[in-house]
Each structure stands twice: as C-alpha cells, then as structure tokens.
Design a protein around this motif. Structure first.
Motif, PDB file in Angstrom:
ATOM      1  N   ALA A 277     -34.840 102.060 -37.508  1.00  0.00           N
ATOM      2  CA  ALA A 277     -34.846 103.454 -37.072  1.00  0.00           C
ATOM      3  C   ALA A 277     -33.563 103.814 -36.345  1.00  0.00           C
ATOM      4  O   ALA A 277     -33.189 103.176 -35.364  1.00  0.00           O
ATOM      5  CB  ALA A 277     -36.058 103.712 -36.171  1.00  0.00           C
ATOM      6  N   GLY A 278     -32.867 104.818 -36.859  1.00  0.00           N
ATOM      7  CA  GLY A 278     -31.701 105.383 -36.173  1.00  0.00           C
ATOM      8  C   GLY A 278     -30.573 104.402 -35.943  1.00  0.00           C
ATOM      9  O   GLY A 278     -29.869 104.471 -34.938  1.00  0.00           O
ATOM     10  N   LEU A 279     -30.359 103.504 -36.891  1.00  0.00           N
ATOM     11  CA  LEU A 279     -29.310 102.497 -36.742  1.00  0.00           C
ATOM     12  C   LEU A 279     -27.940 103.174 -36.753  1.00  0.00           C
ATOM     13  O   LEU A 279     -27.619 103.902 -37.681  1.00  0.00           O
ATOM     14  CB  LEU A 279     -29.402 101.508 -37.915  1.00  0.00           C
ATOM     15  CG  LEU A 279     -29.333 100.029 -37.570  1.00  0.00           C
ATOM     16  CD1 LEU A 279     -30.365  99.700 -36.506  1.00  0.00           C
ATOM     17  CD2 LEU A 279     -29.568  99.204 -38.809  1.00  0.00           C
ATOM     18  N   ARG A 280     -27.154 102.908 -35.729  1.00  0.00           N
ATOM     19  CA  ARG A 280     -25.869 103.579 -35.665  1.00  0.00           C
ATOM     20  C   ARG A 280     -24.797 102.668 -35.077  1.00  0.00           C
ATOM     21  O   ARG A 280     -24.993 102.018 -34.072  1.00  0.00           O
ATOM     22  CB  ARG A 280     -26.011 104.850 -34.824  1.00  0.00           C
ATOM     23  CG  ARG A 280     -24.750 105.667 -34.709  1.00  0.00           C
ATOM     24  CD  ARG A 280     -25.037 107.167 -34.670  1.00  0.00           C
ATOM     25  NE  ARG A 280     -26.131 107.512 -33.770  1.00  0.00           N
ATOM     26  CZ  ARG A 280     -25.981 107.654 -32.447  1.00  0.00           C
ATOM     27  NH1 ARG A 280     -24.827 107.464 -31.888  1.00  0.00           N
ATOM     28  NH2 ARG A 280     -27.015 107.998 -31.714  1.00  0.00           N
ATOM     29  N   ASN A 281     -23.667 102.585 -35.761  1.00  0.00           N
ATOM     30  CA  ASN A 281     -22.436 102.045 -35.197  1.00  0.00           C
ATOM     31  C   ASN A 281     -21.279 102.690 -35.948  1.00  0.00           C
ATOM     32  O   ASN A 281     -21.482 103.686 -36.630  1.00  0.00           O
ATOM     33  CB  ASN A 281     -22.420 100.502 -35.253  1.00  0.00           C
ATOM     34  CG  ASN A 281     -22.443  99.949 -36.664  1.00  0.00           C
ATOM     35  OD1 ASN A 281     -22.074 100.626 -37.622  1.00  0.00           O
ATOM     36  ND2 ASN A 281     -22.889  98.719 -36.814  1.00  0.00           N
ATOM     37  N   ASP A 286     -26.679 106.521 -38.338  1.00  0.00           N
ATOM     38  CA  ASP A 286     -28.045 106.989 -38.202  1.00  0.00           C
ATOM     39  C   ASP A 286     -28.900 106.680 -39.435  1.00  0.00           C
ATOM     40  O   ASP A 286     -29.408 107.578 -40.091  1.00  0.00           O
ATOM     41  CB  ASP A 286     -28.024 108.515 -37.944  1.00  0.00           C
ATOM     42  CG  ASP A 286     -29.308 108.948 -37.254  1.00  0.00           C
ATOM     43  OD1 ASP A 286     -29.979 108.070 -36.678  1.00  0.00           O
ATOM     44  OD2 ASP A 286     -29.639 110.142 -37.320  1.00  0.00           O
ATOM     45  N   VAL A 287     -29.057 105.416 -39.742  1.00  0.00           N
ATOM     46  CA  VAL A 287     -29.826 105.012 -40.912  1.00  0.00           C
ATOM     47  C   VAL A 287     -31.227 104.569 -40.500  1.00  0.00           C
ATOM     48  O   VAL A 287     -31.385 103.790 -39.562  1.00  0.00           O
ATOM     49  CB  VAL A 287     -29.119 103.863 -41.667  1.00  0.00           C
ATOM     50  CG1 VAL A 287     -30.026 103.304 -42.752  1.00  0.00           C
ATOM     51  CG2 VAL A 287     -27.806 104.351 -42.254  1.00  0.00           C
ATOM     52  N   ARG A 312     -25.342  94.126 -42.543  1.00  0.00           N
ATOM     53  CA  ARG A 312     -24.688  93.407 -41.440  1.00  0.00           C
ATOM     54  C   ARG A 312     -25.222  93.863 -40.091  1.00  0.00           C
ATOM     55  O   ARG A 312     -25.378  93.064 -39.167  1.00  0.00           O
ATOM     56  CB  ARG A 312     -23.177  93.612 -41.496  1.00  0.00           C
ATOM     57  CG  ARG A 312     -22.505  92.923 -42.687  1.00  0.00           C
ATOM     58  CD  ARG A 312     -21.118  93.494 -42.917  1.00  0.00           C
ATOM     59  NE  ARG A 312     -20.307  93.444 -41.716  1.00  0.00           N
ATOM     60  CZ  ARG A 312     -19.497  92.433 -41.418  1.00  0.00           C
ATOM     61  NH1 ARG A 312     -19.382  91.423 -42.230  1.00  0.00           N
ATOM     62  NH2 ARG A 312     -18.806  92.446 -40.300  1.00  0.00           N
ATOM     63  N   ALA A 313     -25.514  95.156 -39.974  1.00  0.00           N
ATOM     64  CA  ALA A 313     -26.035  95.684 -38.715  1.00  0.00           C
ATOM     65  C   ALA A 313     -27.437  95.145 -38.454  1.00  0.00           C
ATOM     66  O   ALA A 313     -27.753  94.738 -37.335  1.00  0.00           O
ATOM     67  CB  ALA A 313     -26.038  97.213 -38.752  1.00  0.00           C
ATOM     68  N   ALA A 322     -26.745 102.276 -31.375  1.00  0.00           N
ATOM     69  CA  ALA A 322     -28.083 102.805 -31.150  1.00  0.00           C
ATOM     70  C   ALA A 322     -28.977 102.365 -32.296  1.00  0.00           C
ATOM     71  O   ALA A 322     -28.487 101.962 -33.350  1.00  0.00           O
ATOM     72  CB  ALA A 322     -28.047 104.325 -31.067  1.00  0.00           C
ATOM     73  N   GLY A 323     -30.280 102.482 -32.080  1.00  0.00           N
ATOM     74  CA  GLY A 323     -31.207 102.179 -33.158  1.00  0.00           C
ATOM     75  C   GLY A 323     -32.053 100.959 -32.865  1.00  0.00           C
ATOM     76  O   GLY A 323     -31.730 100.154 -32.007  1.00  0.00           O
ATOM     77  N   THR A 324     -33.193 100.869 -33.577  1.00  0.00           N
ATOM     78  CA  THR A 324     -34.088  99.747 -33.358  1.00  0.00           C
ATOM     79  C   THR A 324     -34.466  99.114 -34.691  1.00  0.00           C
ATOM     80  O   THR A 324     -34.449  99.758 -35.725  1.00  0.00           O
ATOM     81  CB  THR A 324     -35.404 100.211 -32.680  1.00  0.00           C
ATOM     82  OG1 THR A 324     -35.963 101.261 -33.462  1.00  0.00           O
ATOM     83  CG2 THR A 324     -35.144 100.681 -31.267  1.00  0.00           C
TER      84      THR A 324
END
Lengths: 511, 327
Positions: A277-281, A286-287, A312-313, A322-324
């Motif tokens: 949820a909300g993976l960001r770098n 914001d994936v 990779r993230a 951000a993100g979980t």
C-alpha cells in the motif's frame, strides 16, 4: 555530400550507406539470424525494433564488426566489408552508442570527446585550446549547447547522451548506431535528442535507432525494420506502418503451447497473501497492489517504467519513503533482504550475474547460499543434509550440471538462471518475486522455469512476475499491472474466456 | 625428512584441504621444492637438524596465526593492514599489566586490544563505506602511536615464568608451545572456515557481496566479524611474542604484515575475496619460514635478507596467482 539534405524525411532514394544481405549467425549451433537483409540510406534514421532475443543486438554487432557473421554480404559506403571477419569498428566508419555510457564522469566534456586522441602542440603537451575547439565543433554538429569545460558528472543524463553522440561522430563516423538511447531520458530530453539526430542527418550521417518505444520510432525514424526470431518481418517507411502492424510483426502468431494460459482457481475471498500500500521512493511512485496465494500477478512496462524497482522496494533493497507491506494481514517491516526472506518473500533478480550468483563458487554452494542456517546445527553445517537438499533442487528444476561441484559459471545461461531460482526456492518463500526470469535464457530452460513457476502457484505460492516478454505475461499471469513513469497506470484482467492477448498488453505498455 | 616436517604433513592429509586443487598445488610443490633445495645446498650448515627445524616452527608460529586471521579478512573481501601495530600494542599492554598486576588480567586485556581494534575497523569500514585498506591503514598509525606512547619507547621486561612458558617459551613433550598454539588455532580456524554457516556466508560475501545481500546474508556483520577475527589473531601473536622474547617492544610485529599477506596469498587465498584456505595459509607461512631460515643459514646479512625476501615474495605471490581462475 551527394545526399539530398533538403529532404529530411524518407531519403530512400539517396545513396546506400550500408547494405547487408543474407546475414546469418549461430551461437553454439543455434542459428539466431536466419539470413537478414538490412539497408541503410545516407542521411536516414532507421528504426530497428524487436522483442528481446529477436536478434537486434546480434545484427548490430555484426554490422560494426564486433561479431563475425557466418554468411552474407556487407557493403559500407559502397565498399564491400568482410562479414565473416572481425575488424575494428572505427575502420568501418560506424560508431555505436550503448545504453551504458562510456563517459568518464570526473573528466570534462572536451576531454571525453577527444579521449585518447588529444591533439598535441609542438612541445608534445596536450593543446587544451585545440581540444576545446574540436569538442565544440563536434557538439555543434549535434546541435548541443554544452560548455566543453564542464565536468560530465555535473551534466544531466540527457546532455551526457548528446556528449556521447558528439564523441562518436567526432571520430569521423558516417553511421551511428544508438542502442535504446531514450531509456533513461525525460520527455524534453527525448525532444532534444530527436533534434540532435535530425541535425546529424543533414550532415549526411545515417542513424540506426534501436528502441522498444514504438511511438518514438514512428516519430523519429524515416524507416523501420522489425526483427522476430532472427527474421525480418517488416521493413518500410514509417509513414506506411502503424503501431498495430509493428506490434504484429514483432510478436507474430507463434505462441508456444507451453505458454498457453491455464486457468487457476485463485481464492480471493480471504485477506490477500501480500498487500502493498502506497509504496513510494524515488523510483516507485505510490504503488499499491494485492497478491493472493496461488496467484501469478504479472507486471508489465518498458525499461525504466519502475517495474523492477517495485520488486526491489518490496524486497527491501531500495529504501522506502512511505508505504507498507503486509503479509496475511500482518505488517512486515522489511528494511533489507534478510528481513524479506525471514517473512517469506524471495526475489529472483534481473541481473543474475551481478545479484544472483557467486560465479566462481560451486553449483551446490550457490543453491544453498540463502539457506545455510537451515542445514546447520549449532552453527556447524550438516553437509550431507545440505547436499541432499541441493541435489533435489537440481533434479526438480532439471539443472544440467555434472553434480554439485562445478563452478556455476561453467553452466549455460539458462541453467545458471535455474540455480538462482533454486536458491530462492531453498528459502521456502510464500511470495516469490521474479524479475524478468526468462531474459537471455534458451527456449528449453525458459519453458522449464515457467513450468516451475506454474507449479509453485498451483501449490499456493504467490508469484509476482515482472517480464519484458509479453508472451510470458500473456501465458502465465492471472492479472497484469501495467507500469509507466514509475507508477501503476492500469490493471489488466483476463476476459471471461481467460484471454489476455499480447496485443492488448503491448498496447497498454505503449500508450 | 625431519620430525618437524613429518608432524605437519599427515595432519594436512587427514583434514583434506583445498576444494580447488590447482591453486593449492603450487604451495605444496613450492614448499617441497624449496625444502629440498635447502636440504641439499645447506646440508652442511645444519638445515636438516631437528633443532633447526624446531626453530623454523617456532619462528613461523606468529606469522601462521596471523595468516589464519588474514585468510578470514581476505575471504570476506576485506584486508587488515593494522595487524603489525596490533601486535605491538597488545604486547605493550600485556607486558605492563603483567608487571603491575597478573596474567589473569593481562591476557584478556591484551586480547581486547584485538577485539576493540577489529570492531572499530569493521564498523568504520561498513558504516562509512570506506575500503578497509584505508581504514586499517589509518588505524595502524593510531595504534602504532599508542604503543610507542604507553612506555615512551622503552621496552618492558616480562618476568612471569608461567606466562612465558604457556605463551611461547615452553615445551610440551618434544613440542614447543608455539607449535601447539599454531595447531590449536589452525584447527579452530579451519573448522569455522570450512564447516560453519558463518564460513559459508563469509565466502559468499567475499565472492559477490551484492548476491550475498540478495540471499539474505547480513554482509555488514560478516565483514565486521572477519576483521575482528583478523585483529584477534594479531593480538594472539602479540601475546606469543611477549612470551617468546620475555619482553615487549613497540617494534614487535613491525615487519610481519607483508609476510603474513604473502603467506595467505601463496596458500591460495584470493585478494579479491570468496576463495581461500586455512591449511594453505599454514603452508604459505611455512614456505616463508623455511625461506627465511635458509637465507640466514646461507650467510646473508640482515639487509641482504630483506632484499631477497622482497624479491621472493613477489615471485611467490605471482606464481600462486597465475593458477587462480580469471586471476
């Protein structure tokens, strides 16, 4: 110049800069080019298109003399060249710009352009003024406004690309080959690259433009040649081809039966196995996505779209802003690959040589690299148990090797890749992330790897499959995330009949 | 063949070393060749006497012990250039505490020099992302300065007979305690290197750090541990020097660095990481020891020995690297 510089588009009537006829090439007894014809006119921009493994890079390497072809004729600027012998690329007046830049970033633009060809004064020392003058002249031909005294490391990627091209043409090349030049460029940088290419053609320079971005090919090129499985399937002026005809020529109709989709019953009633949820770098914007047990979730996108970076993230290699990540509803705090493997997430990386294997070490030790602690008591390795386990993976994945002892580098590319897969399976993951697992792999190994992926999903493993080969996604994935510019742009679901065509995927990726 | 020689060879056979015979083979052939050469040319100078051979064993103990540690560091893709100074500081600290307190305090304190230095080397290398050869080069300067400063350049005599017996001067039966220490450290190091999960992860880390990380190995911890092990073996060598010489000086260990690295490399350990052998390191240090001994018996002066040793090290290392794959 005898070319007609006044007609920028389609100088197909001009003199021929390069003509190849019936070029054949085999590696290890497997023919990868089956008699390819390729004609490049002077002052023309010629797109070269095809899937990975279609034979583009092999053809280009034969053209500029890196590889020797097995058969065929080659003529450069009216002079026959030896297709079967190697000679220096420089002698052929062909310059090649690769995806990986060859610039020395700590040196100035001018020093790079004239590297190893520095003009010297009477004293034998380098004449810096002359260096600057010649560099400026080369940059002017590209139409780039770059100060030759600036350090390359201070330049943005797009400008570096232009410097690279200036360096190539300053060596008196009349033919320039650009390999995926736009892969890491922004839209405005692509614009100025396109302008630079136009400038070159007015100087009578011919350009071969290799790209996966079909839209750019249509925009920038005068002509396009499409390769599929070592054959030319389309060649003509870009004014006469459409996106769909190019895609059709690229993919063909030959779908292997092994790649035919088999419907799976994925139980999506409970909580997902993996929820992102909300993976960001910096490379993933914001994936969010969900993956259920037994599901194969495809991820499609062009080079630089962020598809590898997403994996990779999740795997804890690139830091998250951000993100979980949740596994079976429980938050998983993943800061590094060790954490990821502990909670049951494994990754087969894109670059097996760099990130997957210790090439000098044995097949057995590579398979066991991620799981020594499983086969140990009080810190001491139980070699019998470990070798038994490694041996069973060799059998399961049909890795062709003379036992566990030989260094993994002695295996073929496909079998090396199976070793990387085996290494990840040895950690018994619940979620398996695969980053383009079948690239550069022979057809037999490819089939076996894909069969294994299916088998794993059938036994409840959740699989996230990144692939640049659309047939792989079309044949395996239950759903496909389409990524562009570091974000998910669409999710393609299968139709009621289970269809998800390569054409649909290709269109979604190219949009 | 002498007693000293035959005592080593069977042990080697039983433990069955190198996975890769080629790179191991050089050191065996080289050792036998050099030994035979001196046995013939120096037969009238006492090369083959038991006394002389025991002497070689005593003299190589320090280098052997450190070569085992250095094998760990090199295998992890690191290098420790501060071992010579760790020897000196350990010796000074131990000797001063033996004088002022007792061995129960002095020995742990001496070893802690190695632990602390190794930890510092490792943490600085991994956290600052500076290559270990730079960190340990700087650390060598710091530690070397400390050991000169502690006693203001004065040697410190050691009068504790129990200490000197255990650490380097005594004999157990026919064997010098130095030899016993060498074998003990050899066995422990060999087992850890070859038979533990740590050993396997160490080699993976040195062979390809990125792949090791992708395989869930805590590569930072492995690299730190390898530097701690290396430093601790230097401390142990320092304790042995004090016991052997009955005194400590700031010059101890000063010239050992080159010999130690040469021993490890001649023994088949890759400077690039990922490959190595503890048994090979022992052989490598015996090669260096026998060469040293032969040069002395041939009557070379100290300065001539230095020159000859430099040349021999370059030749020996070059020879042993030639067989390494993709060297």
């Amino acid at each position: 110049m005898t070319a007609s510089p006044t007609a920028p588009v389609g100088p197909t009537t001009g003199p021929v800069a390069l003509a190849a006829r019936g070029v054949r090439k085999s590696f290890h007894g497997v023919e990868v080019l089956h008699g390819v014809d390729f004609t490049l006119h002077r002052g023309e921009v010629h797109g070269l298109v095809g899937q990975n493994g279609a034979g583009k890079s092999t053809l280009v390497k034969i053209l500029n003399g890196v590889y020797a072809g097995d058969a065929g004729e080659l003529e450069i600027n009216g002079t026959p060249a030896v297709v079967r012998g190697r000679d220096e690329a420089g002698k052929r007046a062909i310059a090649m710009v690769f995806q990986e830049f060859s610039l020395i970033t700590s040196m100035s633009v001018g020093q790079n352009i004239l590297l190893a060809r520095e003009p010297t004064g009477r004293s034998g020392l380098i004449d810096d003024r002359e260096v600057r003058r010649r560099a400026q002249a080369a940059l002017a031909r590209v139409g780039a406004d770059i100060d030759p005294d600036r350090l390359v490391e201070d330049l943005p990627v797009g400008s570096r690309q232009l410097v690279e091209i200036a360096k190539a043409i300053s060596q008196d090349a009349s033919i320039l080959i650009l390999d995926e030049p736009t892969a890491s460029l922004s839209a405005t940088e692509i614009q100025s690259l396109s302008q630079a290419i136009r400038n070159l053609t007015t100087h009578g320079i011919s350009v071969v433009f290799i790209s996966h971005h079909l839209n750019e090919v249509v925009d920038i090129c005068d002509r396009v040649t499409v390769l599929r499985d070592g054959n030319v399937t389309l060649s003509g002026p870009t004014s006469e081809v459409t996106l769909s005809t190019m895609i059709e020529a690229m993919l063909g109709k030959s779908l292997e039966s092994a790649l035919a989709y088999q419907a799976r019953d994925v139980d999506r009633t409970g909580p997902p196995l993996l929820r992102v949820a909300g993976l960001r770098n910096s490379r993933v914007h914001d994936v969010s996505c969900e993956l259920w047990a037994g599901e194969i979730l495809g991820v499609a996108g062009l080079l630089g779209s962020g598809k590898s970076e997403l994996l990779r993230a999740i795997f804890g290699i690139d830091r998250l802003d951000a993100g979980t990540v949740e596994l079976r509803g429980r938050p998983a705090h993943i800061r590094n690959p060790a954490d990821a493997l502990r909670v049951g997430i494994a990754l087969v990386p894109e670059d097996r040589g760099r990130a997957g294997l210790v090439r000098e070490h044995s097949v057995g030790h590579n398979i066991l690299m991620a799981s020594w602690t499983r086969y140990a008591r009080g810190g001491f390795v139980d070699d019998r148990a470990a070798n038994t386990a490694a041996g069973s993976f060799v059998e399961q994945l049909r890795i062709r090797t003379q036992g566990l002892q030989p260094p993994v580098k002695t295996l073929s590319g496909g079998n090396q890749q199976k070793v990387v897969v085996a290494k990840n399976l040895s950690a018994s993951p619940r979620v398996l992330l695969l980053d383009d697992p079948t690239v550069g792999v022979d057809v037999g190994s490819k089939r076996e790897i894909l069969m294994e992926v299916r088998e794993l999903a059938a036994h409840g493993t959740g699989v996230m499959l990144v692939s640049s080969e659309l047939e792989v996604l079309s044949g395996l994935a239950d759903r496909v995330l389409v990524m562009r510019d570091h974000a998910v742009r669409a999710v393609l679901e299968r139709s009621a009949a289970g269809d998800l065509s390569e054409e649909a995927l290709s269109r979604a990726v190219q949009e | 063949m002498s007693d000293g020689q035959s005592a080593v060879v069977p042990g080697r056979g039983r433990l069955r070393i190198p996975r890769r015979l080629p790179s191991g083979a050089v050191v065996y052939i080289g050792f036998v060749g050099i030994f035979l050469f001196f046995a013939v040319t120096l037969r009238d100078n006492g090369f083959l006497t038991i006394d002389n051979q025991l002497n070689v064993l005593r003299q190589t103990a320090f280098v052997s012990v450190m070569a085992f540690g250095t094998t760990f560091a090199l295998s992890a893709g690191e290098i420790d250039l501060s071992i010579g100074q760790v020897v000196a500081l350990t010796a000074m600290v131990t000797a001063v505490l033996l004088r002022d307190m007792n061995a129960l305090v002095a020995v742990p304190a001496g070893l802690s020099v190695g632990v602390i230095t190794g930890l510092t080397n490792g943490l600085l290398t991994t956290k600052l992302r500076v290559p270990s050869f730079l960190i340990t080069l700087g650390m060598g300067g710091i530690i070397g300065g400390l050991s000169r400063w502690i006693t203001n350049l004065q040697p410190v005599p050691v009068l504790d007979d129990n200490y000197t017996f255990v650490f380097g001067s005594g004999n157990i039966g026919p064997f010098p305690t130095l030899f016993v220490w060498t074998i003990a450290v050899l066995l422990v190091a060999h087992l850890v290197y070859r038979k533990t999960t740590f050993g396997r992860q160490l080699l993976a880390t040195g062979g390809n750090r990125i792949a090791a990380r992708y395989s869930g190995i805590n590569t930072a911890r492995i690299r730190i541990a390898s530097l701690v092990i290396c430093s601790v073996t230097a401390s142990l060598a320092g304790l042995l020097y004090v016991g052997r010489l009955h005194s400590a000086r700031y010059t101890l260990g000063e010239t050992d660095l080159l010999t130690v690295i040469a021993a490890a490399v001649i023994g088949g350990t890759s400077m690039a990481g990922g490959r190595g052998s503890i048994m090979g390191a022992l052989l490598g240090s015996l090669v260096m020891g026998v060469l040293n001994n032969g040069l002395i018996l041939m009557g070379f002066s100290i300065t001539e020995q230095d020159i000859a040793r430099g040349v021999i090290i370059i030749v020996a290392v070059a020879l042993s690297l030639r067989e390494a794959p993709e060297g």
